[in-house]
Design a protein around this motif. Structure first.
Motif, PDB file in Angstrom:
ATOM      1  N   PHE A 102      -3.733   6.826  -3.642  1.00 45.47           N
ATOM      2  CA  PHE A 102      -3.434   5.663  -2.869  1.00 45.47           C
ATOM      3  C   PHE A 102      -3.262   4.533  -4.084  1.00 45.47           C
ATOM      4  CE2 PHE A 102      -4.960   1.487  -0.874  1.00 45.47           C
ATOM      5  CZ  PHE A 102      -3.951   1.616   0.445  1.00 45.47           C
ATOM      6  N   ASN A 103      -2.084   3.742  -4.116  1.00 45.62           N
ATOM      7  CA  ASN A 103      -1.874   2.903  -5.177  1.00 45.62           C
ATOM      8  C   ASN A 103      -2.317   3.346  -6.502  1.00 45.62           C
ATOM      9  OD1 ASN A 103      -0.807   1.145  -3.308  1.00 45.62           O
ATOM     10  ND2 ASN A 103      -2.475  -0.455  -3.130  1.00 45.62           N
ATOM     11  N   GLU A 126       0.794  -1.208  -0.051  1.00 46.20           N
ATOM     12  CA  GLU A 126       0.097  -0.029   0.023  1.00 46.20           C
ATOM     13  C   GLU A 126       0.943   1.230   0.022  1.00 46.20           C
ATOM     14  OE1 GLU A 126      -3.919  -1.876   2.444  1.00 46.20           O
ATOM     15  OE2 GLU A 126      -2.763  -0.532   3.478  1.00 46.20           O
TER      16      GLU A 126
END
Length: 272
Positions: free
Chosen positions: A142-143, A130
Motif C-alpha cells: 500500500f503506497n 492511495e
C-alpha cells in the motif's frame, strides 16, 4: 512470466494508474458531468470520466505492450496475442464518484489467460493518493509499503463477530442469492452496505475494527480480477460462492480476512 518481464508489467500498471488518475482528478466533483445509466443494469452509472480514463489506459497498453490483450468495461475487448491480458475498470464505484465521495478506485489487473492466473492487481485511488498493488506470490503493498493484515492469524474468531459487507443489497438478484445473503446477514451481527472495491482494500489493510467478510454477486471480471492478488497477498481468501478459484465467467465473490473465516462463511452458503 520471468522476473524481468514482470517488473516491466508492474511499471506499466503504475503508469496506467497515473494516467487514468490524472483524468479522473480533473472530473471529480464537477457539476453537470455527462453521465448515463447502463441499459438493463441496476444502479450502473457511466460518466465521461470512465470512458476517457479507460481510453488513455488502452492507448498506453497498445503502445508499450501491443501483444497483450485487453478486457475492459466500457469499450470493446482486444484479443491477446501472447496469452496475457489486462483487465480494466476505470472507475469501480461510479455511484460514489458522481456523489463526490472518494471511495472509488481504478482497477488494473494482468492475467495469464492460459492458466487463469491473475499475475498482478492494482487499485488506485487518485483523490486520496492511495494505491494497493498485489503481485502473485508476493506480499501486497500500500503506497509501496508492505501491508500487515492484523486478522490473518485470527483463526478462533467466530463468524458471528465479523463484519459482513456488500456494495448494495440490489446486487442479489435471484431468490437463491437473496436467501444466501439473508442467511449470512442473520449469522453476522454486523452488516454494512456500500464501498465497492474499497471493501476489499479495507479488508486487505485491516482498517476495520473487526475481520471482514465480503459477499457480492452480479459482478463482471473487471470488478474483481485485480483484487485477487491483493487479497491473497495479505493472507486473505477470495473465491466464488462454491469455494472455487475465480475466473472470467464468475459472477459471485466471497472474500474474507483469513481462510478460517472464509470457510465458516462458505459453510453457511453451502448450508453445511
Amino acid at each position: 512470466m520471468n522476473h524481468q518481464i514482470l517488473e516491466l508489467k508492474v511499471k506499466l500498471a503504475n503508469k496506467l494508474a497515473d494516467v487514468s488518475g490524472d483524468i479522473i482528478k480533473k472530473h471529480f466533483r464537477q457539476s453537470n458531468l455527462p453521465s448515463e445509466t447502463k441499459i438493463n443494469e441496476i444502479s450502473s452509472i457511466v460518466t465521461i470520466a470512465d470512458r476517457l480514463a479507460e481510453n488513455v489506459m488502452v492507448d498506453l497498453i497498445k503502445k508499450e505492450c501491443p501483444d497483450d490483450g485487453i478486457i475492459r468495461e466500457e469499450g470493446e475487448n482486444i484479443d491477446s496475442k501472447n496469452g496475457h491480458a489486462w483487465v480494466l475498470d476505470p472507475i469501480d464505484g461510479t455511484s460514489s464518484f458522481v456523489k463526490g465521495l472518494p471511495i472509488f478506485g481504478t482497477l488494473i489487473g494482468l492475467v495469464d489467460l492460459d492458466n487463469n492466473l491473475p499475475l498482478l492487481g492494482c487499485v488506485n485511488q487518485p483523490i486520496l493518493q492511495e494505491r494497493c498493488l498485489g503481485i502473485r506470490g508476493k506480499a501486497t503493498t500500500f503506497n509501496q509499503q508492505t501491508i500487515n493484515n492484523p486478522y490473518v492469524n485470527n483463526y478462533d474468531y467466530p463468524l458471528k463477530e465479523a463484519c459482513l459487507t456488500s456494495t448494495t443489497p440490489l446486487m442479489f438478484i435471484t431468490p437463491r442469492q437473496q436467501e444466501i445473503a439473508s442467511r449470512l446477514q442473520k449469522v453476522c451481527s454486523r452488516t454494512a452496505f456500500g464501498g465497492d472495491c474499497y471493501n476489499y482494500v479495507s479488508l486487505a489493510m485491516g482498517w476495520t475494527a473487526m475481520p471482514m467478510i465480503v459477499l457480492e454477486s452480479d459482478l463482471k471480471y473487471y470488478d474483481f480480477c485485480a483484487l485477487i492478488p491483493i487479497i491473497e497477498g495479505v493472507g486473505g481468501m477470495i473465491t466464488d460462492w462454491q469455494g472455487n478459484a475465480l475466473n472470467s465467467h464468475s459472477t459471485e465473490v466471497l472474500a474474507a480476512s483469513n481462510p478460517n473465516l472464509h470457510q465458516q462463511a462458505l459453510n453457511i452458503i453451502l448450508n453445511q
